[in-house]
Scaffold this motif. Structure first.
Motif, short mmCIF file in Angstrom:
data_model
loop_
_atom_site.label_atom_id
_atom_site.label_comp_id
_atom_site.label_asym_id
_atom_site.label_seq_id
_atom_site.Cartn_x
_atom_site.Cartn_y
_atom_site.Cartn_z
N MET A 155 118.15 53.91 18.03
CA MET A 155 116.71 54.15 17.93
C MET A 155 116.12 54.47 19.30
SD MET A 155 114.20 51.78 15.64
CE MET A 155 113.24 51.07 16.94
N ASN A 156 115.17 55.39 19.33
CA ASN A 156 114.52 55.74 20.59
C ASN A 156 113.60 54.61 21.05
OD1 ASN A 156 115.50 58.25 21.30
ND2 ASN A 156 114.08 59.31 19.93
N PRO A 157 113.51 54.38 22.34
CA PRO A 157 112.52 53.41 22.83
C PRO A 157 111.11 53.94 22.58
CG PRO A 157 113.57 54.53 24.67
CD PRO A 157 114.27 54.99 23.44
N VAL A 158 110.14 53.04 22.48
CA VAL A 158 108.74 53.47 22.34
C VAL A 158 108.30 54.16 23.63
CG1 VAL A 158 106.36 52.66 22.16
CG2 VAL A 158 108.11 51.71 20.67
N LEU A 159 108.68 53.55 24.74
CA LEU A 159 108.24 54.07 26.03
C LEU A 159 109.43 54.19 26.97
CD1 LEU A 159 105.63 54.65 27.77
CD2 LEU A 159 105.82 52.28 28.54
N LYS A 160 109.47 55.30 27.68
CA LYS A 160 110.55 55.52 28.64
C LYS A 160 109.98 56.13 29.91
CE LYS A 160 115.12 57.45 29.00
NZ LYS A 160 116.08 58.44 28.57
N LEU A 161 110.14 55.44 31.03
CA LEU A 161 109.69 55.98 32.32
C LEU A 161 110.90 56.41 33.13
CD1 LEU A 161 107.25 54.14 31.46
CD2 LEU A 161 106.75 53.96 33.88
N GLU A 162 110.86 57.64 33.63
CA GLU A 162 111.96 58.17 34.42
C GLU A 162 111.49 58.52 35.83
OE1 GLU A 162 114.76 60.29 31.01
OE2 GLU A 162 113.62 61.52 32.42
N HIS A 163 111.90 57.70 36.78
CA HIS A 163 111.65 57.97 38.20
C HIS A 163 110.21 58.36 38.51
CE1 HIS A 163 115.85 57.43 38.94
NE2 HIS A 163 116.13 58.29 37.99
N LEU B 233 101.42 51.76 21.21
CA LEU B 233 101.55 50.89 22.37
C LEU B 233 100.20 50.28 22.69
CD1 LEU B 233 103.52 50.08 24.71
CD2 LEU B 233 102.69 52.10 25.93
N LEU B 234 100.19 48.96 22.90
CA LEU B 234 98.96 48.28 23.33
C LEU B 234 99.05 48.00 24.82
CD1 LEU B 234 96.30 46.85 22.28
CD2 LEU B 234 97.61 44.75 22.51
N LEU B 235 98.07 48.46 25.58
CA LEU B 235 98.07 48.28 27.03
C LEU B 235 96.99 47.28 27.42
CD1 LEU B 235 98.33 52.06 27.98
CD2 LEU B 235 100.17 50.36 28.09
N ALA B 236 97.37 46.27 28.18
CA ALA B 236 96.41 45.25 28.59
C ALA B 236 96.49 45.05 30.10
CB ALA B 236 96.72 43.94 27.87
N ASP B 237 95.35 45.17 30.79
CA ASP B 237 95.31 44.95 32.24
C ASP B 237 94.53 43.67 32.51
OD1 ASP B 237 95.58 45.16 34.95
OD2 ASP B 237 94.45 47.01 35.17
N GLU B 238 95.21 42.65 32.98
CA GLU B 238 94.61 41.35 33.26
C GLU B 238 93.72 40.89 32.10
OE1 GLU B 238 95.50 39.66 35.78
OE2 GLU B 238 96.08 41.03 37.39
N PRO B 239 94.26 40.81 30.88
CA PRO B 239 93.40 40.50 29.73
C PRO B 239 92.73 39.13 29.81
CG PRO B 239 95.70 40.31 29.11
CD PRO B 239 95.67 40.91 30.49
N THR B 240 93.34 38.21 30.56
CA THR B 240 92.74 36.87 30.65
C THR B 240 91.96 36.69 31.96
OG1 THR B 240 94.78 36.02 31.65
CG2 THR B 240 94.57 35.81 29.27
N ALA C 115 103.50 44.56 17.04
CA ALA C 115 102.89 45.41 18.07
C ALA C 115 103.75 45.45 19.33
CB ALA C 115 101.50 44.88 18.42
N THR C 116 103.86 46.62 19.92
CA THR C 116 104.54 46.78 21.20
C THR C 116 103.48 46.65 22.29
OG1 THR C 116 106.03 48.32 20.13
CG2 THR C 116 106.10 48.25 22.53
N ILE C 117 103.68 45.71 23.19
CA ILE C 117 102.62 45.38 24.15
C ILE C 117 103.13 45.51 25.59
CG2 ILE C 117 101.02 43.57 24.94
CD1 ILE C 117 101.28 42.29 22.16
N LEU C 118 102.31 46.10 26.43
CA LEU C 118 102.59 46.14 27.87
C LEU C 118 101.38 45.54 28.56
CD1 LEU C 118 104.28 49.05 29.71
CD2 LEU C 118 102.39 47.84 30.76
#
Ligand code: ADP
Ligand code: MG
Length: 259
Positions: free
Chosen positions: A1-9, A165-172, A196-199
């Motif tokens: 299965m493909n990853p939801v998110l893939k970062l390359e360099h 994808l759910l993105l959270a920056d300093e949610p708390t 949910a996929t969460i970052l």
């Protein structure tokens, strides 16, 4: 299965000749479907820059970011708003709720923007409100509810369109300990029950201890990673603190009694 998110360099430089800041030097990683990934690191290590590049709010200087196989670094500027709306959910520190709308209307707004059929709106709001434990405040206005409830409303709004994808920056970041815990429990339910996929970016070790894997950034690179595996959250928390003493910048305002 493909990853939801893939970062390359990924690389990200700010500034021009003479004064260049290398916010991200070289970062690669993948996030599988249903993962709950935390990003930690001292102030200035590149966390927000990384999140903003994944969110398509900022552009990379080099490298590629794939969301379910689509290279999001190649999306035309005029298509970005729509891409974000259809694929991503956001939870930020300052809840971004509209004061003149009720909690229910705030959530409904996210559905309206994506043109959900009218008859589906109400059941979908009830469903997500129940999961995030805000069913009893749907008719209230933001000023009538607590910070934690507002933040869970923001989560509901972020999740109601089933983002990839759910993105959270300093949610708390803006919450007291109790509200933080309520929000983190809600996010954990989203992760466990809704898949949910969460970052999530955080500098707080207690907040990070809810993730299943944590990447630690230092000077724009991945310094190391920790997986929760079968550890209890308390054990994971202490492992996180150990890494933070090495890379710096760590802290937690939450005491042991919260475990
Ligand atoms: N818009 C910008 N212009 C110039 N430098 C920036 C900008 N945004 C971030 N930086 C720099 O990039 C580095 C990483 O910042 P940031 O991603 O905000 O770190 P963090 O979120 O981990 O605190 C820092 O040195 C910061 O000063
Ligand atoms: Mg930041």
């Amino acid at each position: 299965m493909n990853p939801v998110l893939k970062l390359e360099h990924i690389q990200k430089y700010y500034g021009n000749e003479g004064t260049v800041t290398k916010a991200i030097r070289d970062i690669s990683f993948t996030v599988e479907a249903g993962e709950y990934l935390g990003i930690m690191g001292a102030s200035g290590s590149g966390k927000t820059t990384l999140l903003n590049c994944i969110a398509t709010i900022d552009t990379v200087s080099a490298g590629h970011i794939f969301l379910e196989g689509t290279d999001i670094t190649q999306i035309k500027p005029k298509s970005l708003a729509r891409f974000r709306r259809e694929n991503l959910g956001f939870v930020f520190q300052d809840f971004n709720l509209l004061d003149t709308l009720t909690i229910s209307e705030n959530i409904a707004l996210a559905l309206a923007i994506n043109k959900t059929p009218v008859q589906e709106v109400e059941p979908r709001i009830s469903d997500i409100a129940e999961k995030l434990n805000i069913g009893d405040i749907l008719d209230k206005y933001p000023y009538q509810v607590s910070g934690g409830q507002k933040q869970r409303c923001a989560c509901a709004r972020a999740l109601i369109n089933n983002p990839k994808l759910l993105l959270a920056d300093e949610p708390t970041g803006a919450l007291d300990s109790h509200s933080s815990q309520m929000l983190l429990s809600a996010m954990q339910r989203m992760h466990e029950q809704l898949g949910a996929t969460i970052l999530m970016v955080t500098h707080d070790a207690f907040t990070a201890s809810y993730a299943s894997r944590i990447l630690f950034l230092r000077d724009g690179e991945i310094f190391t990673e920790l997986c929760k595996g079968n550890d209890s959250r308390s054990v994971f928390f202490h492992k996180i603190l150990q890494v933070l003493t090495i890379i710096g910048g760590g802290q937690s305002h939450v005491c042991e009694t919260y475990f």
